[in-house]
Design an enzyme around this catalytic site. Structure first.
Site, short mmCIF file in Angstrom:
data_model
loop_
_atom_site.label_atom_id
_atom_site.label_comp_id
_atom_site.label_asym_id
_atom_site.label_seq_id
_atom_site.Cartn_x
_atom_site.Cartn_y
_atom_site.Cartn_z
N PHE A 88 36.85 42.19 31.17
CA PHE A 88 37.99 42.45 32.05
C PHE A 88 39.28 42.27 31.27
O PHE A 88 39.53 41.19 30.72
CB PHE A 88 37.93 41.49 33.24
CG PHE A 88 38.88 41.85 34.34
CD1 PHE A 88 38.52 42.75 35.33
CD2 PHE A 88 40.15 41.30 34.38
CE1 PHE A 88 39.41 43.09 36.35
CE2 PHE A 88 41.04 41.63 35.40
CZ PHE A 88 40.66 42.53 36.38
N ASP B 197 36.89 53.62 34.59
CA ASP B 197 35.82 52.62 34.57
C ASP B 197 34.58 53.28 35.17
O ASP B 197 33.89 54.04 34.48
CB ASP B 197 36.31 51.41 35.37
CG ASP B 197 35.44 50.19 35.23
OD1 ASP B 197 34.21 50.33 35.37
OD2 ASP B 197 35.95 49.09 34.99
#
Ligand code: PRP
Length: 198
Positions: free
Chosen positions: A166, A117
């Site tokens: 997410f 990420d």
């Protein structure tokens, strides 16, 4: 009568909190096979360690290992890290929860991550493992969010580019839940109950 495959979960009982499946089990399996081929292409003739990063890469590491040809000289090890206080991730502090079992000195090492990420976890791992004189160090990630990167880290093998949302499942959690889902899914907004998602 349908036959329930215990390795795949029962798809007829998707949690109500799941809004959409972003990557189904077949898509994940295809990406894992391709990544195994790429790793073998580069390293298949030499022994190497698949170093899975817990907990997220638990299933990915296992499936990647099983996708290797049986004559490949690979061992499996795990390291566990956690970002300090998820809400505080910008601090970039990573905690080492469990170190490797085997020494990596002089070995070919492939770090196996579920997702890259902002890149801080991988940067920490590459510095830690890279500082122990491995013969070579590569990184294989199932998922990538390149548009979220805060530090420039090399990722040699990438399975899928994740959407900017997410996602949970196949090892990825929300507050430790959903890791067991056999697919990667997006949750309904209400599933987060106004809490931080990281
Ligand atoms: C997640 C994931 C990666 C890391 C990626 O781990 O498994 O290791 O975050 O994030 P970054 O690129 O922004 O640093 P987490 O700390 O949530 O622990 P877990 O694997 O046990 O869920």
């Amino acid at each position: 009568m349908s036959i329930h495959d215990p390795t795949r979960g029962d798809l007829s009982v998707t949690p109500t909190t799941v809004a959409a499946i972003e990557f189904d089990a077949e898509t994940i399996a295809g990406a894992v096979r391709r990544l195994a081929d790429e790793v073998v292409r580069d390293l298949g003739g030499e022994p190497f360690i698949l170093l899975g990063v817990l907990k997220g890469a638990l299933f990915f590491t296992a499936d990647l290992a099983r996708a290797l040809p049986t004559n490949v000289d690979a061992t499996i090890d795990f390291i566990a890290v956690s970002s300090y206080g998820r809400a505080d991730r910008s601090s970039g502090e990573v905690r080492l929860l469990k170190d490797t079992s085997e020494s990596v000195e002089g070995k070919n090492v492939v770090i196996v991550e579920d997702i890259v990420d902002n890149g801080l976890t991988l940067q920490y791992l590459q510095r830690l493992i890279g500082g122990r004189n491995p013969a070579s160090l590569r990184t294989c990630a199932l998922l990538d969010k390149p548009y979220r990167r805060r530090v420039d880290v090399p990722v040699d093998y990438i399975g899928l580019t994740a959407p900017d949302t997410f996602i949970v499942g196949y090892g990825l959690d929300y507050q430790e839940k959903y890791r067991n889902l056999p697919y990667l899914a997006r949750l309904h907004d209400w599933a987060f109950a106004g809490e931080g998602r990281e």
